[in-house]
Design an enzyme around this catalytic site. Structure first.
Site, short mmCIF file in Angstrom:
data_model
loop_
_atom_site.label_atom_id
_atom_site.label_comp_id
_atom_site.label_asym_id
_atom_site.label_seq_id
_atom_site.Cartn_x
_atom_site.Cartn_y
_atom_site.Cartn_z
N ARG A 100 59.92 21.97 14.88
CA ARG A 100 58.80 21.08 14.76
C ARG A 100 58.39 20.50 13.29
O ARG A 100 58.42 18.61 12.76
CB ARG A 100 58.03 21.30 14.75
CG ARG A 100 57.29 21.56 16.83
CD ARG A 100 58.26 20.06 17.51
NE ARG A 100 58.76 19.85 18.50
CZ ARG A 100 59.58 20.89 19.50
NH1 ARG A 100 59.68 21.40 19.35
NH2 ARG A 100 59.40 20.52 20.65
N CYS B 68 35.94 24.23 -14.65
CA CYS B 68 35.07 22.52 -15.38
C CYS B 68 34.28 22.15 -14.28
O CYS B 68 33.17 21.37 -14.90
CB CYS B 68 36.36 21.98 -15.74
SG CYS B 68 37.56 22.40 -16.99
N CYS C 187 26.22 34.42 4.10
CA CYS C 187 25.95 34.22 5.89
C CYS C 187 25.14 34.59 6.42
O CYS C 187 25.01 34.15 7.62
CB CYS C 187 26.96 33.84 6.57
SG CYS C 187 29.12 32.59 5.26
N ASP D 142 33.82 34.64 -1.08
CA ASP D 142 32.44 34.49 -1.02
C ASP D 142 31.54 34.77 -2.21
O ASP D 142 29.96 34.77 -1.50
CB ASP D 142 31.41 34.89 0.23
CG ASP D 142 31.56 36.36 -0.15
OD1 ASP D 142 32.02 37.16 -0.32
OD2 ASP D 142 31.30 37.37 0.99
#
Length: 268
Positions: free
Chosen positions: A11, A178, A191, A127
């Site tokens: 595919r 930056c 979280c 994280d």
């Protein structure tokens, strides 16, 4: 490619932009995924299914019950196991024909430099700001493109930082520093205290995989110089242009004017 690979990746091969040549580039590629949690799970799973020849996963954490709400590479049977090893088992079940290396460690600057030197693309699925900036510095030093994503609550973001430059990619590309200066004080948001809407890590993680695949095959237009912000409650995307900071201590060089102010950064 053998007959099984031609069938497995058919595919992709049917797409004019990819074809056999593009798929072979993926099979020859080396990708480093730092973090095997909410973002790293879907990102690594799509990279494996797409046929990236060598995947290296780096994570020093273990699977916790609270992770299973969104970290889809793990399951109940693997609670307490290292995330890197758990994710490797999931990826091997998806595609046993590729090489998957799992590193249960928290890489320091020297180790990051070593790992990134052996990669064609790096995905930052971590994280915390300290790690993000360490990864960025190593990517700039090693001239390896970085795909960065983050999610917290109902907000997500993604961008590509490609230090290779050149006319084909545009000169004066910014780095992560930056956008979020490494000397600017930021508070890491977890979280565990703020919460996170589970499907959004899948959306952003899958997009990180898509950007990495595009970079590896040299197709389409990467997110270099752009930051995409996702409001998951309204399901609205905002695109912000990013210019290189001429005084950036990481990639200092001439920068285009008009860099936007740095927004507060979500984490996974």
């Amino acid at each position: 490619m053998d007959d099984n690979q031609l069938l497995r990746y058919s595919r992709h091969i049917l797409l004019d932009e990819i074809g056999i040549e593009g798929q072979q580039k993926l099979l020859d590629a080396r990708v480093l995924v730092i973090g095997a949690g909410g973002l790293g799970s879907p990102a690594a799973m799509y990279l494996a299914s797409a046929g990236v020849g060598r995947l290296t996963l780096v994570d020093n954490d273990t699977v916790d019950l609270t992770n299973l709400q969104r970290q889809i590479a793990h399951n109940m049977e693997r609670v307490g196991q290292p995330k890197a090893l758990s994710a490797r088992a999931t990826l091997a079940a998806i595609n046993p024909t590729i090489v998957i290396e799992a590193l249960v460690e928290r890489a320091d600057e020297a180790r990051l430099s070593e790992l990134i030197a052996g990669a064609d693309v790096v995905l930052d699925c971590t994280d915390n700001f300290a790690t993000r900036h360490a990864v960025n510095r190593a990517c700039v030093a090693r001239q390896v493109p970085l795909v960065s994503g983050a999610v917290i609550r109902f907000d997500g973001q993604i961008s590509v930082f490609d230090p290779r430059g050149g006319a084909a990619r545009g000169a004066n590309q910014p780095c992560y520093s930056c956008l979020f200066p490494q000397d600017q004080p930021f508070e890491d948001v977890a979280c565990s205290t703020m919460g996170v809407f589970a499907p959004l890590v899948g959306v952003v993680g899958a997009m990180q995989a898509a950007e990495a695949l595009k970079l590896l095959m040299g197709i389409g237009e990467p997110l270099s110089g752009r930051l995409l912000l996702l409001d998951g409650l309204r399901m609205e995307w905002t695109s912000i242009g990013i210019a290189r900071n001429a005084s950036c201590p990481v990639c200092a060089t001439s920068a285009a004017p008009g860099a936007p102010p740095s927004p507060g950064e979500p984490v996974r």
